[in-house]
Each structure stands twice: as structure tokens, then as C-alpha cells.
Design a protein around this motif. Structure first.
Motif, PDB file in Angstrom:
ATOM      1  N   ALA A  18       0.626  -1.284  -0.104  1.00 55.70           N
ATOM      2  CA  ALA A  18       0.070  -0.240   0.145  1.00 55.70           C
ATOM      3  C   ALA A  18       0.932   1.684  -0.068  1.00 55.70           C
ATOM      4  O   ALA A  18       0.086   1.860  -0.264  1.00 55.70           O
ATOM      5  CB  ALA A  18      -0.802  -0.380   1.312  1.00 55.70           C
ATOM      6  N   ASP A  19       2.561   1.098  -0.003  1.00 58.09           N
ATOM      7  CA  ASP A  19       2.938   2.139   0.614  1.00 58.09           C
ATOM      8  C   ASP A  19       3.082   2.094  -0.342  1.00 58.09           C
ATOM      9  O   ASP A  19       4.590   2.616  -1.571  1.00 58.09           O
ATOM     10  CB  ASP A  19       3.840   1.573   1.119  1.00 58.09           C
ATOM     11  N   ALA A  20       2.834   3.158  -1.678  1.00 61.21           N
ATOM     12  CA  ALA A  20       3.122   3.501  -3.762  1.00 61.21           C
ATOM     13  C   ALA A  20       4.044   4.221  -3.610  1.00 61.21           C
ATOM     14  O   ALA A  20       5.052   3.979  -4.368  1.00 61.21           O
ATOM     15  CB  ALA A  20       1.584   4.241  -3.724  1.00 61.21           C
ATOM     16  N   ASN A  21       4.984   5.068  -2.632  1.00 60.25           N
ATOM     17  CA  ASN A  21       5.877   6.009  -2.735  1.00 60.25           C
ATOM     18  C   ASN A  21       7.521   5.183  -1.684  1.00 60.25           C
ATOM     19  O   ASN A  21       8.703   5.954  -2.122  1.00 60.25           O
ATOM     20  CB  ASN A  21       5.795   7.544  -2.432  1.00 60.25           C
ATOM     21  N   GLY A  22       6.733   4.121  -0.946  1.00 59.53           N
ATOM     22  CA  GLY A  22       7.847   3.618  -0.581  1.00 59.53           C
ATOM     23  C   GLY A  22       8.611   4.347   0.630  1.00 59.53           C
ATOM     24  O   GLY A  22       9.084   3.544   0.159  1.00 59.53           O
ATOM     25  N   ASP A  23       8.549   5.037   1.203  1.00 59.94           N
ATOM     26  CA  ASP A  23       8.834   6.306   2.474  1.00 59.94           C
ATOM     27  C   ASP A  23       8.678   4.782   3.433  1.00 59.94           C
ATOM     28  O   ASP A  23       9.442   5.812   4.348  1.00 59.94           O
ATOM     29  CB  ASP A  23       8.698   7.459   2.602  1.00 59.94           C
ATOM     30  N   GLY A  24       7.876   4.449   3.514  1.00 60.85           N
ATOM     31  CA  GLY A  24       8.024   3.858   4.513  1.00 60.85           C
ATOM     32  C   GLY A  24       6.599   3.803   5.393  1.00 60.85           C
ATOM     33  O   GLY A  24       6.243   3.442   6.999  1.00 60.85           O
TER      34      GLY A  24
END
Length: 158
Positions: free
Chosen positions: A61-67
């Protein structure tokens, strides 16, 4: 609540499934079944297996991969959601759980505390084996249905 978490997070170990999957599935496919969560195939689901599955769903669900998950990511991950209703739900969730006030939720803020997860798991692990069998899961589902009634709010169906 205890079976809701497991079944929902047995559909995802923490609240991630409740926000990212509807009854037909979520961002990474259909809700997990027992065999999917029982990663080692030993007939029991462990806390570690549930946590790994929940982390995987969170990362999906973390589309931008920022955690972290923003309101937009949570909304995008939920297919077929009533956006107005779901936006309010997400907003309330962020208000309640955003411990550091940054407007997004990291994995630790997203679901129940480690102590609460462990307590819920322990209640479901009726035989104390350290894992939840399919029989224990079914018993918990039946107990929950007995308390709450059918999903239609407890109305008699017959």
C-alpha cells in the motif's frame, strides 16, 4: 475485536487489511486464506507469519516507498471504497494513531501495539501451542458469530 484483528489480519495481522482490502480483495489480490498465512505449511499460523504478512500488505500500500501510509495511499489502496465515508475513516485513524504528528502512519502507528497483538494472539491460541490452527480459527469465528450475530447486524435471518 480479537477475532476481527486475526480474521482481518488473517487477512493481515494488523489493521492494514481493514483499510486496504474489501470483501473481494485488496491491492495485492484477494484476502489471505489460512494456507497463505501459514507460510511454512505446518498447520498453524504464528505471530511471526501474521506480522510478516501484515508488513507485506503495508509495503504494497506504500506507493511511494517512504515507509509510511498517507491518507491518499490508504484511499488508493482501497478499491471500491465509498471515498467520502472512507476519507473520514482514514482521517480519524490518522488523528488517533499519528503519535509523532507528521500526518502519516508508519507501520508501528498503524495497528495495535505489540503487547495487544500478543494478548489477542494468546487468546486465540486455545491450546497454547504458539500457533493458531485452522480449527482454533474456526472456533473463534463461530464464537464471534454467536456474540454478534450474522453480518447484517445480528438480525434474525429466518
Amino acid at each position: 475485536m480479537k477475532t476481527t484483528l486475526l480474521i482481518g489480519a488473517l487477512a493481515a495481522a494488523v489493521s492494514i487489511t481493514a483499510l486496504t482490502a474489501d470483501a473481494r480483495g485488496g491491492p495485492d489480490g484477494p484476502r489471505a486464506d489460512f494456507s497463505t498465512l501459514d507460510a511454512d505449511g505446518n498447520g498453524e499460523i504464528t505471530q511471526a507469519e501474521l506480522l510478516a504478512h501484515a508488513q507485506s500488505r503495508f509495503q504494497a500500500a506504500d506507493a511511494n516507498g517512504d515507509g509510511t501510509l498517507s491518507a491518499d495511499e490508504m484511499l488508493a489502496a482501497r478499491e471500491n471504497a465509498s471515498s467520502e465515508r472512507f476519507e473520514r475513516r482514514i482521517s480519524r485513524m490518522i488523528e488517533r494513531r499519528d503519535a509523532n504528528g507528521n500526518g502519516v502512519l508508519d507501520f508501528g502507528e498503524f495497528g495495535p501495539s505489540e503487547d495487544r497483538r500478543a494478548a489477542m494472539f494468546e487468546r486465540l491460541d486455545a491450546d497454547g501451542s504458539g500457533g493458531i490452527s485452522q480449527a482454533e480459527l474456526e472456533a473463534a469465528k463461530e464464537a464471534r458469530m454467536g456474540r454478534k450475530g450474522p453480518r447484517d447486524g445480528g438480525a434474525d435471518q429466518g
